[in-house]
Enzyme design. Structure first.
Site, PDB file in Angstrom:
ATOM      1  N   HIS A  31       0.826  -1.207   0.000  1.00 59.83           N
ATOM      2  CA  HIS A  31       0.000   0.000   0.000  1.00 59.83           C
ATOM      3  C   HIS A  31       0.861   1.259   0.000  1.00 59.83           C
ATOM      4  O   HIS A  31       0.475   2.264  -0.594  1.00 59.83           O
ATOM      5  CB  HIS A  31      -0.944  -0.012   1.203  1.00 59.83           C
ATOM      6  CG  HIS A  31      -2.076  -0.964   1.049  1.00 59.83           C
ATOM      7  ND1 HIS A  31      -3.389  -0.577   0.957  1.00 59.83           N
ATOM      8  CD2 HIS A  31      -2.089  -2.323   0.946  1.00 59.83           C
ATOM      9  CE1 HIS A  31      -4.163  -1.628   0.810  1.00 59.83           C
ATOM     10  NE2 HIS A  31      -3.397  -2.709   0.813  1.00 59.83           N
ATOM     11  N   ASP A  49      -5.750   6.129   2.003  1.00 55.89           N
ATOM     12  CA  ASP A  49      -5.948   4.751   1.582  1.00 55.89           C
ATOM     13  C   ASP A  49      -7.374   4.349   1.968  1.00 55.89           C
ATOM     14  O   ASP A  49      -7.780   4.504   3.128  1.00 55.89           O
ATOM     15  CB  ASP A  49      -4.934   3.851   2.294  1.00 55.89           C
ATOM     16  CG  ASP A  49      -4.879   2.448   1.739  1.00 55.89           C
ATOM     17  OD1 ASP A  49      -5.951   1.835   1.567  1.00 55.89           O
ATOM     18  OD2 ASP A  49      -3.764   1.943   1.506  1.00 55.89           O
ATOM     19  N   SER A  84       5.216  -9.657  -0.691  1.00 60.79           N
ATOM     20  CA  SER A  84       5.774  -9.349   0.627  1.00 60.79           C
ATOM     21  C   SER A  84       4.979  -9.924   1.787  1.00 60.79           C
ATOM     22  O   SER A  84       5.437  -9.876   2.932  1.00 60.79           O
ATOM     23  CB  SER A  84       5.864  -7.827   0.800  1.00 60.79           C
ATOM     24  OG  SER A  84       4.571  -7.238   0.688  1.00 60.79           O
ATOM     25  N   CYS A  97      14.447  -9.063  -4.103  1.00 59.52           N
ATOM     26  CA  CYS A  97      15.134  -8.525  -5.280  1.00 59.52           C
ATOM     27  C   CYS A  97      14.477  -7.219  -5.707  1.00 59.52           C
ATOM     28  O   CYS A  97      13.356  -6.921  -5.290  1.00 59.52           O
ATOM     29  CB  CYS A  97      15.116  -9.539  -6.423  1.00 59.52           C
ATOM     30  SG  CYS A  97      13.544  -9.596  -7.299  1.00 59.52           S
ATOM     31  N   GLU A 122       2.842  -4.039 -12.502  1.00 57.80           N
ATOM     32  CA  GLU A 122       4.241  -3.934 -12.922  1.00 57.80           C
ATOM     33  C   GLU A 122       4.514  -4.825 -14.127  1.00 57.80           C
ATOM     34  O   GLU A 122       5.171  -4.399 -15.086  1.00 57.80           O
ATOM     35  CB  GLU A 122       5.150  -4.313 -11.751  1.00 57.80           C
ATOM     36  CG  GLU A 122       5.175  -3.269 -10.655  1.00 57.80           C
ATOM     37  CD  GLU A 122       5.836  -3.722  -9.370  1.00 57.80           C
ATOM     38  OE1 GLU A 122       5.843  -2.960  -8.397  1.00 57.80           O
ATOM     39  OE2 GLU A 122       6.358  -4.866  -9.339  1.00 57.80           O
TER      40      GLU A 122
END
Length: 460
Positions: free
Chosen positions: A19, A116, A282, A337, A362
């Site tokens: 977020h 948010d 994550s 990474c 992405e």
């Protein structure tokens, strides 16, 4: 003192990496267009963020904090998820109000709160203080549309229908819906929070969504009929899109330290399009059996692979797998990474992903086809779009325990890296990438929407 004539936006994040990233990128866009911006997160989250070396583009953005009631440990310190939300919802509004008062007293009065949408109480604070309030949806329009229907009672949970039809969306099976809707028993606190994000949204002056219009045109068009919604994404660093924010190559803040040099050096030694990149984000805790099957499938595919396995998950890898991988020189296993740099590398031809919205955007923005293995939350809905709407990926079947077999991992990876369908998916991914770049470029759909938002930051 605040510079005369410049509006000051306070941008409030829900405290997780997924977020913070899009909201930080939105801050950079606002600052580039001349606004003062303060990014706000919780005290515990702020203490644990690493500032990356490429954070220069965000250096001019002030960062401040509020409390979630668990300043020394965040959600992990709470007795339960319900307890965390209850306390955060009590303490958050108080400390947010105090922060805004402090900023005003120090000559930096706030004009607008961009919050948010997971934290709808921030809109109540904005209205109490006479400020513009803008909800920021970090998930896709399609997913937000599902939650909106649940909130309004138009989609009842648990879902009993075998096929669900929602405005602007493809036909959904129950398993295509977010896990919090499909499986309400396992996630009662989360479904309450996600549905509640629309509890006061009709009071918002703006509703901003991290997507681009061309990507979700039908559902975005429908949502614009019921909410003051504008698409402002994809919110990824500018140097991968329009290149207007010089030096903006990374988000800037991270909870994890990436193995950047080792990853990029290894990728540079591989031929174009030959590497399968594997990462589940994550948060997702992947079942040990699933990790074993992934390892088996990657090994069987005989393709080069770069696999992110967080430190907390490493014990689930098959014994000797990392050493065997290193000695064969077919793969590289790391704890974290620089994902954008990896996806942008010519060697990467396939992304095995959990289909979190940031990762999905992405990959679409950088033209990389996907193998979709969703785990929870919005990921199944994103996977549905990846495969059936945008046609940029494959979704292998799961068994009765929800596990994808090594054989099916192998089949999907090889099809995307080497097969004819993989070529078609690559072409589709390139098309969506071009549209993403166009959306945020000067005069593009997202850029125009951000300009409209800024131009109307007068009195609410």
């Amino acid at each position: 003192m605040a510079e005369k004539g410049k509006s000051h936006c306070l941008v409030l994040c829900y405290p997780t990496q997924g977020h913070i990233n899009p909201l930080l990128q939105f801050c950079k866009r606002l600052h580039h267009k001349g606004l003062h911006v303060t990014l706000v997160t919780t005290k515990f989250m702020h203490k644990n963020l690493h500032v990356t070396t490429a954070a220069a583009a965000s250096a001019a953005i002030a960062v401040d904090t509020i409390s979630d009631g668990y300043d020394d440990g965040g959600r992990q310190l709470a007795e339960s998820t319900d307890a965390y939300f209850d306390r955060f919802w009590r303490v958050g509004p108080e400390t947010l109000t105090q922060l805004i008062q402090k900023l005003s007293e120090t000559g930096r009065p706030v004009d607008c709160i961009v919050y948010d949408s997971f934290l709808p109480w921030a809109l109540d604070v904005a209205k109490e203080l006479g400020l513009v309030g803008a909800a920021f949806l970090t998930q896709s329009c399609a997913v937000d549309g599902v939650y909106y229907h649940v909130h309004r009672g138009l989609l009842r949970v648990p879902v009993s229908e075998s096929e669900i039809s929602l405005p602007g969306c493809p036909p959904f099976e129950p398993s295509d819906l977010p896990s919090f809707v499909h499986d309400t028993v396992s996630y009662p606190a989360f479904i309450k929070m996600l549905v509640h994000q629309f509890s006061n949204v009709e009071k918002a002056d703006w509703v901003l969504c991290n997507t681009y219009y061309e990507l979700e045109e039908e559902v975005a068009k429908w949502m614009m009929t019921i909410l003051p919604l504008r698409t402002i994404g994809p919110t990824i660093p500018s140097m991968y899109l329009d290149k207007r924010l010089e030096g903006d190559t990374q988000y800037g803040f991270s909870l994890f330290k990436p193995h950047s040099e080792a990853c990029l050096k290894w990728l540079d030694s591989r031929r174009k399009g030959s590497v399968t990149y594997v990462s589940f984000g994550s948060i997702a805790a992947v079942e040990a059996e699933q990790i074993e099957e992934l390892a088996r499938g990657l090994k069987r595919s005989n393709c080069n692979f770069l696999w992110v396995v967080r430190t907390s998950e490493e014990h689930k890898l098959p014994k000797g797998f990392v050493d065997d991988t290193r000695s064969s020189d077919k793969g590289l296993v790391v704890s974290w990474c620089p994902q954008l740099e990896v996806l942008a590398n010519d060697a990467v031809g396939c992304f095995v992903t959990h289909c979190g919205w940031n990762s999905t955007l992405e990959a679409l923005s950088l033209g990389v086809p996907m193998v979709a293995i969703p785990q929870w939350s919005d990921q199944s809905t994103n996977a549905k779009y990846v495969v059936d709407v945008w046609k940029v990926g494959l979704k292998p079947p799961k068994d009765e325990k929800g596990i994808v077999s090594g054989e099916d991992v192998e089949i999907c990876v090889k099809e995307i890296i080497e097969g004819e369908r993989g070529k078609e998916m690559k072409m589709n991914a390139i098309k969506w990438s071009a549209l993403a770049k166009k959306a945020v470029s000067e005069g593009g759909s997202s850029d125009q929407n951000i300009d409209e938002f800024i131009a109307n930051l007068g009195s609410p």
